[in-house]
Design a protein around this motif. Structure first.
Motif, mmCIF file in Angstrom:
data_model
loop_
_atom_site.group_PDB
_atom_site.id
_atom_site.type_symbol
_atom_site.label_atom_id
_atom_site.label_comp_id
_atom_site.label_asym_id
_atom_site.label_seq_id
_atom_site.Cartn_x
_atom_site.Cartn_y
_atom_site.Cartn_z
ATOM 1 N N SER A 2 0.828 -1.198 0.000
ATOM 2 C CA SER A 2 0.000 0.000 0.000
ATOM 3 C C SER A 2 0.859 1.243 0.000
ATOM 4 C CB SER A 2 -0.895 0.011 1.232
ATOM 5 O OG SER A 2 -1.724 -1.113 1.256
ATOM 6 N N GLU A 3 0.301 2.307 -0.559
ATOM 7 C CA GLU A 3 1.008 3.575 -0.595
ATOM 8 C C GLU A 3 0.575 4.430 0.587
ATOM 9 O OE1 GLU A 3 1.328 7.488 -3.439
ATOM 10 O OE2 GLU A 3 0.960 5.544 -4.367
ATOM 11 N N LEU A 4 1.555 5.025 1.234
ATOM 12 C CA LEU A 4 1.296 5.916 2.359
ATOM 13 C C LEU A 4 0.770 7.232 1.819
ATOM 14 C CD1 LEU A 4 1.667 6.157 5.467
ATOM 15 C CD2 LEU A 4 3.831 7.300 4.953
ATOM 16 N N ARG A 5 -0.280 7.734 2.426
ATOM 17 C CA ARG A 5 -0.874 9.004 2.016
ATOM 18 C C ARG A 5 -0.898 9.930 3.227
ATOM 19 N NH1 ARG A 5 -6.796 10.045 1.927
ATOM 20 N NH2 ARG A 5 -6.994 12.131 1.090
ATOM 21 N N ARG A 7 -2.379 13.571 4.763
ATOM 22 C CA ARG A 7 -3.496 14.488 4.551
ATOM 23 C C ARG A 7 -3.766 15.258 5.837
ATOM 24 N NH1 ARG A 7 -7.368 12.437 7.598
ATOM 25 N NH2 ARG A 7 -7.630 10.191 7.797
ATOM 26 N N THR A 56 -1.474 16.581 10.769
ATOM 27 C CA THR A 56 -1.311 15.845 9.522
ATOM 28 C C THR A 56 -1.436 14.371 9.863
ATOM 29 O OG1 THR A 56 0.186 17.517 8.630
ATOM 30 C CG2 THR A 56 0.220 15.346 7.588
ATOM 31 N N ALA A 58 -1.194 10.333 8.616
ATOM 32 C CA ALA A 58 -0.657 9.361 7.650
ATOM 33 C C ALA A 58 -1.633 8.202 7.612
ATOM 34 C CB ALA A 58 0.719 8.880 8.105
ATOM 35 N N GLU A 59 -1.986 7.771 6.398
ATOM 36 C CA GLU A 59 -2.907 6.649 6.302
ATOM 37 C C GLU A 59 -2.445 5.637 5.261
ATOM 38 O OE1 GLU A 59 -6.406 8.155 3.280
ATOM 39 O OE2 GLU A 59 -6.766 8.372 5.419
ATOM 40 N N GLU A 96 7.224 15.996 5.838
ATOM 41 C CA GLU A 96 6.099 16.889 5.531
ATOM 42 C C GLU A 96 6.130 18.110 6.455
ATOM 43 O OE1 GLU A 96 2.373 18.634 4.554
ATOM 44 O OE2 GLU A 96 3.623 17.257 3.421
#
Length: 148
Positions: A2-5, A7, A56, A58-59, A96
């Motif tokens: 999975s890619e870390l996103r 937001r 922020t 991370a998901e 970030e």
């Protein structure tokens, strides 16, 4: 994989997930913290601490696995779900915070050498020390600043 996103937080509705992440991270890394102090800090997260910072999240696969909170150039909090430690979540959140939120300062518990090492690895240096934490509890803090 999975890619870390990363937001912005969804707001107060997401605070229970962030408290859960905080608790797991604290239980895994802060064995020096007295139970009463841990519980007292936890009781203020959603009501006082989260609203005071820019959060922020991370998901992975739509589920939060870590978060960072910043205020006025300082990283006030960075916690990663215990099951996801060592997988780059903290590094991504810190990058970030440095790049997009102008973070140059962080305080870390002296009794948490892994955290101090993490920040030093990412370019921070110790510039001072306090015998007590911000609430006057007996947990010495190291004050770190991003090297120029």
């Amino acid at each position: 994989m999975s890619e870390l996103r990363l937001r912005a937080t969804f707001g107060a509705a997401e605070y229970p997930d962030l408290v859960r992440i905080w608790r797991g991270a604290i239980d895994a890394t802060h064995d020096f913290l007295a139970d009463a102090d841990r519980d007292e800090i936890e009781s203020h997260l959603a009501s006082d601490y989260f609203p005071a910072v820019t959060l922020t999240v991370a998901e992975l696969d739509g589920s939060p696995v870590g978060f960072a909170g910043t205020l006025d150039g300082a990283l006030e909090m960075l916690f990663v779900d215990a099951a996801h430690r060592g997988n780059g979540v903290g590094s991504a959140l810190l990058e970030e915070a440095i790049t997009n939120q102008a973070v140059t300062r962080v305080d870390v518990n002296e009794q948490n050498p892994a955290a101090a090492g993490f920040y030093e690895h990412h370019g921070f240096e110790v510039i001072g020390r306090s015998e007590l934490d911000d609430a006057g509890r007996p947990y010495p803090l190291l004050h770190l600043r991003l090297r120029a």
